[in-house]
Design an enzyme around this catalytic site. Structure first.
Site, PDB file in Angstrom:
ATOM      1  CE1 TYR A  54       7.608   0.460  -5.872  1.00 32.56           C
ATOM      2  CE2 TYR A  54       5.967   2.211  -5.710  1.00 32.56           C
ATOM      3  CZ  TYR A  54       6.410   0.938  -5.370  1.00 32.56           C
ATOM      4  OH  TYR A  54       5.657   0.154  -4.547  1.00 32.56           O
ATOM      5  N   GLY A  61       7.190  -2.565  -3.407  1.00 30.49           N
ATOM      6  CA  GLY A  61       7.490  -2.718  -1.983  1.00 30.49           C
ATOM      7  C   GLY A  61       8.951  -3.017  -1.763  1.00 30.49           C
ATOM      8  CG  HIS A  84      -0.654  -7.603  -3.522  1.00 23.71           C
ATOM      9  ND1 HIS A  84       0.442  -8.261  -4.020  1.00 23.71           N
ATOM     10  CD2 HIS A  84      -0.165  -6.450  -2.980  1.00 23.71           C
ATOM     11  CE1 HIS A  84       1.534  -7.548  -3.799  1.00 23.71           C
ATOM     12  NE2 HIS A  84       1.194  -6.441  -3.168  1.00 23.71           N
ATOM     13  CG  ASN A 197      -0.622   1.775  -3.276  1.00 25.10           C
ATOM     14  OD1 ASN A 197      -0.711   1.613  -2.067  1.00 25.10           O
ATOM     15  ND2 ASN A 197       0.525   1.890  -3.906  1.00 25.10           N
ATOM     16  NE  ARG A 286     -28.859  16.337  37.131  1.00 23.19           N
ATOM     17  CZ  ARG A 286     -27.893  16.389  38.061  1.00 23.19           C
ATOM     18  NH1 ARG A 286     -27.071  17.429  38.083  1.00 23.19           N
ATOM     19  NH2 ARG A 286     -27.753  15.439  38.943  1.00 23.19           N
TER      20      ARG A 286
END
Length: 513
Positions: A54, A61, A84, A197, A286
């Site tokens: 891969y 994907g 992309h 990535n 306060r």
């Protein structure tokens, strides 16, 4: 010029800010170059094998099931960058893009991505040349990291798309690279994927927000002290022994900051003597250390997450020292997205309490003798009435921005990426919230110093006088008839944003937390 050396062990928040905002020069260490070369040998060996791996010899994907032959792998890597780089909307700020590029270089230099040393050196060269890719507001789901923003940066390395030169002029990226003697990168196996990535965009924005918020929390402690003084409040609630019995570290730090700002004041402790005697100050006065302190502790947690991420190598797949190339989920932005949302919440609450203090200064029924709206001639003059409207509008927007992005998820990539972090969106809204908070603190500063000057006959704290003197030296006017107010408020905003408020106080108080 300051130089940041990038090694295989990560980087620091200070280095990120130096590169993103200070244009520090970037160099790769010898160890980083060795780690890059060793990991690349592993990728090249796997690329030569017939079995698909891969990211090396497959699609990506939901398309990962297709094995890609050697003749198409260069095209595959170019194509993932081009396809992309699909962002839309306004351009992202230059400092964000520089942080994004630097942090991707940090991960590449770890030796876990399989990128060649040549690619890493080109990334450093682009940063050093002051070339800034055009990155758009929308496109990242925060998983698999900031894909679209990083793709636009990778496109510049390839000599494609548009980028901004050091002169601020947009030109084709190829022209800018050529003008600086940088050769476009021809991507090989895994390199396109490795450039895209990561969580680098959201992390860069987190690091810069932490730097800004640290300064703003100190500034807010100062303005809270000034308001307490202007309202003739008591500093007894700031006593260290009170905060020791509820030992949240941020609370103690904020109380100590306020106490040191108020040291030597002739205004505090008069609240039983004025026209409206009080037993206690209002919560917004306060409880200032408790609210700001809780925010400080949230900052500390967010900083610990950022530090872990800065030491991380975020990619998929990753190259391991034993020669394996393994898929993983480290690109998921959840750890960063959560703290980005937490910071938007605490920023909104700090803005909210500051606005309530400002409103109290302007209300003649609650300000213990101050004129309505701190006006010179109430009725003829409106004073700071609408300055508080502006502050309220900013706070209202901050409350909307505090709605978390990280609880959302929109499935993508044909349900392969079916749970995403939305960390980029969390970072973008936090940047707006930080800008708003700066303005909110500036309005309180403007009102509190005017109110102190209207308390004639009583001597303010030396630190308060130092602030007032610095404001006036910066051209920010004090009490008087109505005038065009926007320029004064803009100057007060810059005074806070540039750290001049803290710088005015610390010569009197010593370093504040």
């Amino acid at each position: 010029m300051h130089t940041v050396v990038v090694g295989p062990a990560g980087t620091t928040a200070e280095d990120v800010v130096a590169v993103a905002r200070g244009n520090a020069r970037v160099e790769l260490s010898a160890d980083a170059l060795s780690a890059l070369a060793a990991a690349r040998e592993i990728v090249d060996a796997l690329a030569a094998k017939p079995e698909p791996v891969y990211g090396v010899s497959t699609g990506f994907g939901a398309l990962a099931s297709r094995a890609i032959g050697p003749d198409l792998r260069g095209r595959l890597q170019r194509n993932i960058v081009r396809s992309h780089a699909a962002g839309m909307g306004p351009r992202v700020e230059r400092e964000v893009v520089r942080a994004l590029m630097f942090l991707r270089l940090k991960t590449v230099a770890s030796g876990h991505t399989g990128v060649r040393p040549l690619v890493a050196q080109t990334m450093a060269d682009v940063l050093n040349a002051g070339i800034t890719p055009v990155v758009h507001e929308y496109g990242s789901l925060g998983c698999s990291g900031d894909l679209a923003p990083l793709s636009h940066c990778a496109l510049t390395l390839m000599g494609e798309g548009d980028a901004e030169g050091p002169d601020g002029v947009l030109k084709p990226a190829g022209e800018l690279l050529a003008a600086h003697g940088i050769k476009p990168v021809e991507l090989r196996e895994k390199e396109g994927l490795a450039l895209l990535n990561g969580t680098d965009g959201m992390l860069g924005m987190l690091v810069m927000a932490l730097a800004d918020l640290q300064r703003l929390y100190t500034s807010a402690d100062i303005t809270a002290a000034l308001t307490l003084e202007a309202l003739l409040g008591t500093d007894k609630v700031l006593a260290p022994e009170l905060h020791a019995i509820r030992p949240h570290p941020g609370q103690g730090a904020s109380a100590d900051n306020m106490l040191r700002v108020l040291a030597g004041s002739g205004l505090t402790g008069h609240f039983q003597e004025d026209a409206a005697p009080r037993v206690q100050d209002a919560y917004s006065v306060r409880c200032a250390p408790q609210v700001a302190g809780a925010g400080r502790d949230t900052l500390a947690y967010a900083r610990s997450v950022a530090d872990r991420e800065l030491a991380s190598s975020v990619d998929n797949p990753v190259v391991l020292p034993d020669g394996r190339v393994e898929s993983n989920g480290n690109f998921h932005g959840a750890p960063v997205a959560y703290v980005l949302d937490f910071l938007a919440i605490v920023a909104a609450d700090l803005g909210s309490i500051a606005e309530r203090r400002t409103d109290r200064l302007l209300d003649k029924n609650r300000s213990h003798g101050l004129p309505a709206f701190l006006a010179d001639d109430p009725g003829v003059d409106s004073g700071l009435m609408i300055a508080q409207y502006t502050q309220a509008a900013l706070v209202s927007e901050m409350k909307r921005l505090a709605v978390p992005a990280s609880v959302d998820s929109i499935p993508s990539s044909a349900m392969q990426e079916d749970h995403v972090s939305m960390g980029w969106s969390a970072a973008r809204k936090l940047r707006t919230a930080v800008g708003n908070l700066t303005r909110v603190v500036a309005v309180e500063l403007y009102a509190a110093t005017r109110a102190i000057e209207l308390r004639t006959g009583l001597m303010p704290a030396p630190a308060s006088l130092a602030v007032i003197e610095a404001l006036r030296a910066a051209g920010i006017e004090g009490p008087g008839p109505d005038r065009f107010l926007a320029p004064d408020l803009a100057a007060a905003d810059a005074f806070v944003r540039e750290g001049l408020l803290v710088a005015a106080v610390e010569p009197v108080t010593g370093p504040l937390a």
